[in-house]
Design a protein around this motif. Sequence first.
Motif, PDB file in Angstrom:
ATOM      1  N   GLN A 364      -2.525 -10.011   4.989  1.00 44.62           N
ATOM      2  CA  GLN A 364      -3.656 -10.116   4.067  1.00 44.62           C
ATOM      3  C   GLN A 364      -4.835 -10.836   4.721  1.00 44.62           C
ATOM      4  N   LEU A 365      -4.543 -11.918   5.448  1.00 47.70           N
ATOM      5  CA  LEU A 365      -5.611 -12.669   6.122  1.00 47.70           C
ATOM      6  C   LEU A 365      -6.330 -11.799   7.158  1.00 47.70           C
ATOM      7  N   ALA A 366      -5.536 -11.043   7.927  1.00 43.26           N
ATOM      8  CA  ALA A 366      -6.136 -10.174   8.941  1.00 43.26           C
ATOM      9  C   ALA A 366      -6.917  -9.039   8.287  1.00 43.26           C
ATOM     10  N   TYR A 367      -6.356  -8.481   7.207  1.00 43.56           N
ATOM     11  CA  TYR A 367      -7.063  -7.383   6.525  1.00 43.56           C
ATOM     12  C   TYR A 367      -8.390  -7.854   5.950  1.00 43.56           C
ATOM     13  N   ASP A 368      -8.417  -9.049   5.367  1.00 39.26           N
ATOM     14  CA  ASP A 368      -9.663  -9.566   4.792  1.00 39.26           C
ATOM     15  C   ASP A 368     -10.758  -9.666   5.861  1.00 39.26           C
ATOM     16  N   GLN A 369     -10.382 -10.047   7.079  1.00 40.74           N
ATOM     17  CA  GLN A 369     -11.372 -10.129   8.153  1.00 40.74           C
ATOM     18  C   GLN A 369     -11.810  -8.730   8.597  1.00 40.74           C
ATOM     19  N   LEU A 370     -10.836  -7.811   8.720  1.00 41.43           N
ATOM     20  CA  LEU A 370     -11.179  -6.430   9.104  1.00 41.43           C
ATOM     21  C   LEU A 370     -12.097  -5.799   8.063  1.00 41.43           C
ATOM     22  N   ASP A 371     -11.831  -6.061   6.806  1.00 46.43           N
ATOM     23  CA  ASP A 371     -12.625  -5.472   5.725  1.00 46.43           C
ATOM     24  C   ASP A 371     -14.092  -5.872   5.821  1.00 46.43           C
ATOM     25  N   LYS A 372     -14.344  -7.093   6.305  1.00 44.67           N
ATOM     26  CA  LYS A 372     -15.718  -7.564   6.442  1.00 44.67           C
ATOM     27  C   LYS A 372     -16.402  -7.002   7.696  1.00 44.67           C
ATOM     28  N   MET A 373     -15.599  -6.609   8.677  1.00 43.87           N
ATOM     29  CA  MET A 373     -16.156  -6.140   9.949  1.00 43.87           C
ATOM     30  C   MET A 373     -16.465  -4.647   9.948  1.00 43.87           C
ATOM     31  N   LEU A 374     -15.703  -3.878   9.191  1.00 41.46           N
ATOM     32  CA  LEU A 374     -15.779  -2.427   9.285  1.00 41.46           C
ATOM     33  C   LEU A 374     -17.014  -1.868   8.586  1.00 41.46           C
ATOM     34  N   HIS A 375     -17.412  -0.674   9.013  1.00 42.58           N
ATOM     35  CA  HIS A 375     -18.490   0.054   8.346  1.00 42.58           C
ATOM     36  C   HIS A 375     -18.096   0.297   6.891  1.00 42.58           C
ATOM     37  N   PRO A 376     -19.058   0.225   5.964  1.00 44.74           N
ATOM     38  CA  PRO A 376     -18.718   0.400   4.538  1.00 44.74           C
ATOM     39  C   PRO A 376     -17.973   1.693   4.238  1.00 44.74           C
ATOM     40  N   ASP A 377     -18.248   2.763   5.004  1.00 44.73           N
ATOM     41  CA  ASP A 377     -17.607   4.053   4.745  1.00 44.73           C
ATOM     42  C   ASP A 377     -16.543   4.395   5.786  1.00 44.73           C
ATOM     43  N   TYR A 378     -16.016   3.387   6.474  1.00 43.41           N
ATOM     44  CA  TYR A 378     -15.019   3.643   7.509  1.00 43.41           C
ATOM     45  C   TYR A 378     -13.793   4.300   6.883  1.00 43.41           C
ATOM     46  N   PRO A 379     -13.410   5.511   7.350  1.00 43.38           N
ATOM     47  CA  PRO A 379     -12.358   6.272   6.649  1.00 43.38           C
ATOM     48  C   PRO A 379     -10.971   5.650   6.708  1.00 43.38           C
ATOM     49  N   LEU A 380     -10.678   4.816   7.725  1.00 42.48           N
ATOM     50  CA  LEU A 380      -9.329   4.242   7.845  1.00 42.48           C
ATOM     51  C   LEU A 380      -9.138   2.975   7.024  1.00 42.48           C
ATOM     52  N   ARG A 381     -10.214   2.527   6.363  1.00 37.01           N
ATOM     53  CA  ARG A 381     -10.051   1.339   5.519  1.00 37.01           C
ATOM     54  C   ARG A 381      -8.983   1.592   4.449  1.00 37.01           C
ATOM     55  N   THR A 382      -8.981   2.792   3.891  1.00 36.91           N
ATOM     56  CA  THR A 382      -7.991   3.133   2.864  1.00 36.91           C
ATOM     57  C   THR A 382      -6.581   3.111   3.440  1.00 36.91           C
ATOM     58  N   VAL A 383      -6.437   3.571   4.697  1.00 38.83           N
ATOM     59  CA  VAL A 383      -5.127   3.555   5.352  1.00 38.83           C
ATOM     60  C   VAL A 383      -4.648   2.113   5.538  1.00 38.83           C
ATOM     61  N   PHE A 384      -5.563   1.239   5.981  1.00 39.65           N
ATOM     62  CA  PHE A 384      -5.198  -0.175   6.155  1.00 39.65           C
ATOM     63  C   PHE A 384      -4.748  -0.777   4.823  1.00 39.65           C
ATOM     64  N   GLN A 385      -5.443  -0.426   3.744  1.00 39.09           N
ATOM     65  CA  GLN A 385      -5.107  -0.953   2.433  1.00 39.09           C
ATOM     66  C   GLN A 385      -3.723  -0.456   1.994  1.00 39.09           C
ATOM     67  N   MET A 386      -3.434   0.809   2.250  1.00 34.86           N
ATOM     68  CA  MET A 386      -2.122   1.358   1.892  1.00 34.86           C
ATOM     69  C   MET A 386      -1.022   0.671   2.704  1.00 34.86           C
ATOM     70  N   GLN A 387      -1.291   0.379   3.988  1.00 37.98           N
ATOM     71  CA  GLN A 387      -0.289  -0.309   4.807  1.00 37.98           C
ATOM     72  C   GLN A 387      -0.032  -1.709   4.252  1.00 37.98           C
ATOM     73  N   LEU A 388      -1.098  -2.367   3.833  1.00 34.98           N
ATOM     74  CA  LEU A 388      -0.958  -3.708   3.268  1.00 34.98           C
ATOM     75  C   LEU A 388      -0.176  -3.662   1.965  1.00 34.98           C
ATOM     76  N   ASN A 389      -0.479  -2.680   1.098  1.00 28.86           N
ATOM     77  CA  ASN A 389       0.210  -2.570  -0.197  1.00 28.86           C
ATOM     78  C   ASN A 389       1.683  -2.245  -0.039  1.00 28.86           C
ATOM     79  N   SER A 390       2.016  -1.621   1.110  1.00 28.16           N
ATOM     80  CA  SER A 390       3.445  -1.261   1.319  1.00 28.16           C
ATOM     81  C   SER A 390       4.320  -2.497   1.484  1.00 28.16           C
ATOM     82  N   LEU A 391       3.698  -3.646   1.757  1.00 27.79           N
ATOM     83  CA  LEU A 391       4.461  -4.887   1.919  1.00 27.79           C
ATOM     84  C   LEU A 391       4.767  -5.537   0.587  1.00 27.79           C
ATOM     85  N   GLY A 392       4.189  -4.976  -0.497  1.00 26.83           N
ATOM     86  CA  GLY A 392       4.415  -5.573  -1.803  1.00 26.83           C
ATOM     87  C   GLY A 392       3.534  -6.796  -2.022  1.00 26.83           C
ATOM     88  N   GLU A 393       3.788  -7.491  -3.149  1.00 28.17           N
ATOM     89  CA  GLU A 393       3.017  -8.676  -3.484  1.00 28.17           C
ATOM     90  C   GLU A 393       3.657  -9.938  -2.912  1.00 28.17           C
TER      91      GLU A 393
END
Length: 393
Positions: A364-393
Amino acid sequence: MKIKGLSLHDVGGIESLVLDNLNPQMNIICGENGVGKTNILDSIAYLFSNWSKNQIKKRYGTDFGQLTAHVITSDTNIGSALYEVQAALQEFDPSERDSYRADIDPRFAKQVIYLRVTRDLEYQRLKGIESDPDEKDYGTRLIEGLSSTDLKSWFIGRFYQSAAGNLEEQFKSNFETAKTLFSELNENYAFHTVTRKNEIIVRTPMGDEIPFEYLSSGFKSSILILMGIIKEIELRFQSKLLRSIEYDGIILIDEIELHLHPEWQGVICNTLKKIFPNAQFFISTHSPHVVQTALKGEVIALERTEGVVKRRALPESEYGYQGWTIEEILEDVMGMVDLRTQNYKAIKQQFDEALDKNDRQSAQLAYDQLDKMLHPDYPLRTVFQMQLNSLGE
């Protein structure tokens, strides 16, 4: 005159490089810094230059360097034939002394025009118009590149001569082409007039009428390239009745993208081919926008592998690289493997390692930093989010 093939052995930083089947119209040379792009242009210029100051030198630690060009000519004065032009380089240290090469046919020298990286049009107050130089001695120092110092004087002189009806047909044709260059580069600009104080006035999209030295550096750089070539052709062939559009020699341009906005980088080569359709160009560049306009067979990509410079094998299509993205050109043509910053790659690695360890908090910490760095319409952002969600809460 066209160059069919070129070989360099122990020249500059190049141990051995052979370039065969060169394009008869456009050769765009790309590669990393220090790979030898300018060496190639300097070598061509040196092969046909009567005067030199050791701008091109042998490779350090070698006995001598060897340059060879296979040249096809169709000039009635030279004859239609295939020539082998060679030169040996004996020196390495810089030199302030001019050296004269008596073995160079001056007719060959007139067929090569060189624009080096110094391209600026500083303001000049002209109190008078200079006469044309003698054709016999003009262009023999071609390796030094074109100078912009007399470009303004040449243009204004042709303006007055044209108004007085004193221009022969080829000079009139060249001047008419020179006047259209402002509009060729940008249809919203146009040459307006020359004032009694010898100022070239350009009309801008805002309706302003300004001295051409007040144009942007990119506009001035492009004007110097295009107008400088026209002037050079005209003064070298005063007695041949040659219009600039008919010039079928060689034009060398180092770092063509210098001062140019990416949009202009994407049109400059096509503009050159339109204005000088019979010339053969050798152009060095670091710009993927320049490469993006290339047709099939127009790109020479160089790379250095274990200290050896060689030509890279390139994927090509019928339409060259006109449908490729900038990222695809950077990776597959220009050889850039890593297109993102070291900071991004380090954080992405942290994210991947956290996924492998099922460490939701670190991911989550790494994703939050990536989310701020990436282009607003970067297509793999959704993939990163799905990978993060696969770990559960």
